[in-house]
Scaffold this motif. Structure first.
Motif, mmCIF file in Angstrom:
data_model
loop_
_atom_site.group_PDB
_atom_site.id
_atom_site.type_symbol
_atom_site.label_atom_id
_atom_site.label_comp_id
_atom_site.label_asym_id
_atom_site.label_seq_id
_atom_site.Cartn_x
_atom_site.Cartn_y
_atom_site.Cartn_z
ATOM 1 N N ASP A 417 -24.047 98.805 -68.438
ATOM 2 C CA ASP A 417 -22.737 98.194 -68.694
ATOM 3 C C ASP A 417 -22.461 96.985 -67.806
ATOM 4 O O ASP A 417 -21.929 95.973 -68.263
ATOM 5 N N GLY A 418 -22.793 97.095 -66.510
ATOM 6 C CA GLY A 418 -22.517 95.987 -65.599
ATOM 7 C C GLY A 418 -23.264 94.728 -65.987
ATOM 8 O O GLY A 418 -22.696 93.621 -65.983
ATOM 9 N N LEU A 419 -24.526 94.868 -66.319
ATOM 10 C CA LEU A 419 -25.319 93.721 -66.752
ATOM 11 C C LEU A 419 -24.803 93.190 -68.087
ATOM 12 O O LEU A 419 -24.723 91.969 -68.302
ATOM 13 N N LYS A 420 -24.440 94.084 -68.975
ATOM 14 C CA LYS A 420 -23.916 93.674 -70.280
ATOM 15 C C LYS A 420 -22.681 92.797 -70.120
ATOM 16 O O LYS A 420 -22.539 91.770 -70.796
ATOM 17 N N ASP A 421 -21.792 93.166 -69.200
ATOM 18 C CA ASP A 421 -20.581 92.382 -68.966
ATOM 19 C C ASP A 421 -20.924 90.985 -68.448
ATOM 20 O O ASP A 421 -20.324 89.991 -68.872
ATOM 21 N N LYS A 422 -21.877 90.903 -67.531
ATOM 22 C CA LYS A 422 -22.245 89.597 -66.972
ATOM 23 C C LYS A 422 -22.872 88.701 -68.038
ATOM 24 O O LYS A 422 -22.596 87.498 -68.098
ATOM 25 N N LEU A 423 -23.723 89.284 -68.867
ATOM 26 C CA LEU A 423 -24.348 88.504 -69.927
ATOM 27 C C LEU A 423 -23.299 88.002 -70.925
ATOM 28 O O LEU A 423 -23.343 86.840 -71.358
ATOM 29 N N GLU A 424 -22.368 88.858 -71.280
ATOM 30 C CA GLU A 424 -21.331 88.457 -72.230
ATOM 31 C C GLU A 424 -20.466 87.328 -71.659
ATOM 32 O O GLU A 424 -20.104 86.392 -72.375
ATOM 33 N N MET A 425 -20.159 87.407 -70.361
ATOM 34 C CA MET A 425 -19.344 86.368 -69.735
ATOM 35 C C MET A 425 -20.072 85.032 -69.724
ATOM 36 O O MET A 425 -19.502 83.983 -70.059
ATOM 37 N N PHE A 426 -21.349 85.048 -69.356
ATOM 38 C CA PHE A 426 -22.108 83.797 -69.295
ATOM 39 C C PHE A 426 -22.297 83.213 -70.696
ATOM 40 O O PHE A 426 -22.157 82.004 -70.904
ATOM 41 N N ARG A 427 -22.609 84.076 -71.649
ATOM 42 C CA ARG A 427 -22.794 83.597 -73.022
ATOM 43 C C ARG A 427 -21.489 83.099 -73.629
ATOM 44 O O ARG A 427 -21.487 82.282 -74.551
ATOM 45 N N SER A 428 -20.372 83.578 -73.122
ATOM 46 C CA SER A 428 -19.073 83.162 -73.637
ATOM 47 C C SER A 428 -18.624 81.829 -73.053
ATOM 48 O O SER A 428 -18.165 80.945 -73.779
ATOM 49 N N SER A 429 -18.777 81.668 -71.716
ATOM 50 C CA SER A 429 -18.144 80.520 -71.062
ATOM 51 C C SER A 429 -18.981 79.851 -69.989
ATOM 52 O O SER A 429 -18.522 78.891 -69.375
ATOM 53 N N GLY A 430 -20.187 80.360 -69.741
ATOM 54 C CA GLY A 430 -20.991 79.791 -68.662
ATOM 55 C C GLY A 430 -20.549 80.249 -67.288
ATOM 56 O O GLY A 430 -21.075 79.774 -66.272
ATOM 57 N N ARG A 431 -19.622 81.176 -67.226
ATOM 58 C CA ARG A 431 -19.143 81.662 -65.926
ATOM 59 C C ARG A 431 -20.056 82.775 -65.401
ATOM 60 O O ARG A 431 -20.541 83.594 -66.176
ATOM 61 N N VAL A 432 -20.236 82.765 -64.104
ATOM 62 C CA VAL A 432 -21.048 83.784 -63.432
ATOM 63 C C VAL A 432 -20.124 84.568 -62.516
ATOM 64 O O VAL A 432 -19.460 83.980 -61.652
ATOM 65 N N ILE A 433 -20.076 85.868 -62.713
ATOM 66 C CA ILE A 433 -19.148 86.718 -61.973
ATOM 67 C C ILE A 433 -19.909 87.559 -60.947
ATOM 68 O O ILE A 433 -20.893 88.212 -61.284
ATOM 69 N N ARG A 434 -19.440 87.519 -59.724
ATOM 70 C CA ARG A 434 -19.984 88.372 -58.662
ATOM 71 C C ARG A 434 -18.966 89.455 -58.350
ATOM 72 O O ARG A 434 -17.853 89.173 -57.910
ATOM 73 N N GLU A 435 -19.367 90.701 -58.585
ATOM 74 C CA GLU A 435 -18.447 91.820 -58.397
ATOM 75 C C GLU A 435 -18.474 92.322 -56.951
ATOM 76 O O GLU A 435 -19.518 92.350 -56.307
ATOM 77 N N HIS A 436 -17.301 92.725 -56.443
ATOM 78 C CA HIS A 436 -17.144 93.429 -55.165
ATOM 79 C C HIS A 436 -18.139 92.997 -54.079
ATOM 80 O O HIS A 436 -18.735 93.818 -53.397
ATOM 81 N N ASN A 437 -18.307 91.689 -53.925
ATOM 82 C CA ASN A 437 -19.182 91.163 -52.868
ATOM 83 C C ASN A 437 -20.576 91.783 -52.926
ATOM 84 O O ASN A 437 -21.205 92.084 -51.913
ATOM 85 N N GLU A 438 -21.092 91.965 -54.138
ATOM 86 C CA GLU A 438 -22.403 92.578 -54.319
ATOM 87 C C GLU A 438 -23.490 91.749 -53.661
ATOM 88 O O GLU A 438 -23.304 90.570 -53.338
ATOM 89 N N LEU A 439 -24.661 92.352 -53.491
ATOM 90 C CA LEU A 439 -25.753 91.717 -52.763
ATOM 91 C C LEU A 439 -26.133 90.370 -53.356
ATOM 92 O O LEU A 439 -26.238 89.368 -52.645
ATOM 93 N N PHE A 440 -26.370 90.311 -54.649
ATOM 94 C CA PHE A 440 -26.843 89.076 -55.256
ATOM 95 C C PHE A 440 -25.674 88.178 -55.624
ATOM 96 O O PHE A 440 -24.720 88.599 -56.282
ATOM 97 N N THR A 441 -25.773 86.935 -55.186
ATOM 98 C CA THR A 441 -24.681 85.977 -55.332
ATOM 99 C C THR A 441 -24.685 85.332 -56.714
ATOM 100 O O THR A 441 -25.575 85.564 -57.537
ATOM 101 N N GLU A 442 -23.691 84.477 -56.926
ATOM 102 C CA GLU A 442 -23.627 83.726 -58.172
ATOM 103 C C GLU A 442 -24.892 82.877 -58.362
ATOM 104 O O GLU A 442 -25.372 82.715 -59.484
ATOM 105 N N THR A 443 -25.429 82.332 -57.268
ATOM 106 C CA THR A 443 -26.662 81.546 -57.351
ATOM 107 C C THR A 443 -27.787 82.380 -57.942
ATOM 108 O O THR A 443 -28.546 81.919 -58.808
ATOM 109 N N SER A 444 -27.920 83.613 -57.484
ATOM 110 C CA SER A 444 -28.996 84.476 -57.954
ATOM 111 C C SER A 444 -28.846 84.797 -59.428
ATOM 112 O O SER A 444 -29.801 84.681 -60.216
ATOM 113 N N TRP A 445 -27.664 85.216 -59.830
ATOM 114 C CA TRP A 445 -27.445 85.568 -61.235
ATOM 115 C C TRP A 445 -27.635 84.346 -62.132
ATOM 116 O O TRP A 445 -28.259 84.431 -63.202
ATOM 117 N N LEU A 446 -27.121 83.199 -61.695
ATOM 118 C CA LEU A 446 -27.291 81.973 -62.472
ATOM 119 C C LEU A 446 -28.760 81.626 -62.612
ATOM 120 O O LEU A 446 -29.225 81.262 -63.696
#
Length: 511
Positions: A417-446
């Motif tokens: 679910d967590g990955l699904k949400d991030k993929l949907e957000m990026f595919r929708s608007s190009g936004r990269v979301i970092r939840e609760h100060n997680e280990l991997f930053t926006e740079t990593s996900w992007l």
């Protein structure tokens, strides 16, 4: 304070996890009156010890211990690491770098990548790598200290970690820990005693019948999970449906080819191969799924893709991706493989040990072992595992490869679910979301999403505030500044030699 202070800590198992725990606990808690820290390990029991790559958080751990970086690099035969180069993951022939640090520079208060996305729409063909000092320096075999006091320099946004010999790192930490009062006990454990009422572990018995009593036990026994898994029977959460790789074979080889400050991950028909250049040799391994490749074929494939001559027999490993339902049960805390395993695709194994130690320090118990702190520890630990799992799954899910059954399986995975949400957000608007100060930053996900073919559905509207010509000019200027900075950096070999971190040339193993 409820309960009495802990005075007897027993660490079961050495290796990287055990000696990291011993060094950190003795550094932070060593002055506590009456505290005894004993570590039990047996020279007859091997350690996994193939994990040789790290992420930047290790710098915090080393600073906590008061480690001299130059000495540490020499003693562990380390090289520097500016990121991970991924080869053939998106498609055969494609490669990109997941860098430490950042991309470009934010503009108009908006993350840089939105302007890059707008530039792509305008016909700019530059890759994300071009906007990362870490990626460009890594590919050019360049290295220099970050310069946080020069905010206008690309070096201000450089992050780095290390690639080292894991057995040497454990030995280095052992020396520190023993200087800080840790006692090492040689022996194999053949019995575990528990309190009949509480179920707490009270002592362990060695083969020579010596009994080692303790109040807090730290399980660093590796995949065996002697205390948490076998004795306390904490179940294992199996994530193999998302992480199908369940085998690995590791083989070091002589130094040959380039020694870029990058870990390399090359996708193979049923998994991937790591390449980690150290100062004295190269670490290599093949992580694969036994459902899609036989063991002998996996070894043969690895041997056919070494840069140098093999230095040892293949070290075969079997594992299941996942973690124990609790990493702290009663008076036992598991660190490292005893608590869970996520394949080393993003070099997170040592970080998970480090995070577990930091969390244990934050919730250091008394002899009452109150459930509130234990529950919090377990919830935060599980969140770490879930966040890293989702990021690893992204690498397999985001691919165009259809040249093997393995990649067809991965491409069609139903993501968590967590990955699904991030993929949907990026595919929708190009936004990269970092939840609760997680280990991997926006740079990593992007980096992984954009470079492995996930299409951004748009960009932040503010990116349209710049005239097209000015936006393209700014993008070109960022690339130019980074390129110029890289050209002025020393090579990694020059950097190691100039700062006193290089090993004696006679210690290098060449063909």
């Amino acid at each position: 304070m409820s309960g009495q202070p802990i005075t007897q800590v027993v660490i079961v198992g050495g290796g990287t996890a055990g000696w990291m725990a011993a060094a950190a606990i003795s550094k932070i808690m060593g002055a506590f009156p009456g505290l005894s820290i004993r570590l039990i390990e047996s020279e007859a029991i091997g350690t996994v010890g193939v994990g040789e790559a790290t992420i930047p958080q290790i710098n915090q751990f080393n600073k906590l211990l008061g480690v001299d970086e130059r000495e540490f690099v020499r003693e562990t035969h380390a090289t520097y690491k500016l990121g991970i180069e991924f080869v053939d993951w998106t498609r055969l022939g494609d490669r990109y770098v997941h860098p430490f640090g950042f991309y470009g520079i934010d503009m108009l208060g908006i993350e840089f990548h939105h302007f890059w996305l707008k530039g792509r729409e305008l016909g700019d063909t530059s890759r994300l790598d071009d906007y990362s000092i870490g990626a460009m320096a890594g590919k050019a075999n360049k290295m220099f200290w970050p310069q946080p006091d020069q905010p206008n320099s690309p070096l201000a946004r450089l992050g780095y970690a290390f690639q080292f010999d894991a057995s040497r790192y454990a030995g280095y930490l052992r020396k520190l820990a023993e200087k800080q009062g840790v006692t090492r006990v040689e022996g194999r454990i053949n019995g575990v005693e528990q309190d009949p009422e509480s179920g707490h572990v009270t002592s362990v018995t060695l083969e020579n019948d010596e009994s080692i009593a303790g109040e807090l036990f730290i399980d660093c026994s590796g995949f065996r999970s002697l205390l948490l898994g076998q004795t306390l029977e904490v179940p294992f959460n199996d994530w193999s449906k998302w992480l199908p790789c369940d085998r690995a074979v590791a083989i070091p080889c002589t130094s040959a080819g380039d020694r870029e400050p990058l870990t390399r991950s090359t996708a193979r028909p049923a998994g991937w191969q790591w390449r980690i250049p150290l100062q004295h040799r190269i670490g290599n391994g093949h992580v694969y799924s036994s459902a899609f490749m036989e063991d002998d074929a996996a070894i043969e494939l690895l041997l056919a893709n070494l840069d140098g001559e093999p230095l040892a027999e293949p070290n075969r490993l079997r594992f299941t991706g996942g973690h124990r339902a609790k990493n702290w049960e009663k008076n036992v805390v598991a660190l490292g493989l005893a608590g869970g395993f996520l394949e080393p695709l993003e070099s997170t194994a040592i970080h998970l040990v480090q995070a577990g130690i930091a969390r244990l320090m934050a919730y250091w118990p008394t002899t009452d072992f109150t459930p509130t702190e234990i529950a919090r520890f377990n919830a935060e630990t599980e969140r770490d595992y879930v966040d890293i799992r989702d990021f690893l799954v992204l690498h397999y899910k985001a691919t165009e490869r259809d040249d093997s059954e393995f990649w067809n399986y991965c491409r069609n995975l139903e993501p968590p679910d967590g990955l699904k949400d991030k993929l949907e957000m990026f595919r929708s608007s190009g936004r990269v979301i970092r939840e609760h100060n997680e280990l991997f930053t926006e740079t990593s996900w992007l980096s992984v999403m954009a470079c492995q073919g996930v299409q951004a559905g748009g960009y932040h509207p503010a990116a349209g505030l710049l005239p097209d010509a000015e936006l393209l000019q700014r993008l070109g200027h960022v690339r130019q500044v980074i390129s110029q900075a890289v050209s002025q950096m020393p090579t990694q070999e020059e950097f190691l030699a100039s700062n006193g971190s290089a090993i004696d040339p006679g210690q290098r193993i060449t063909a």
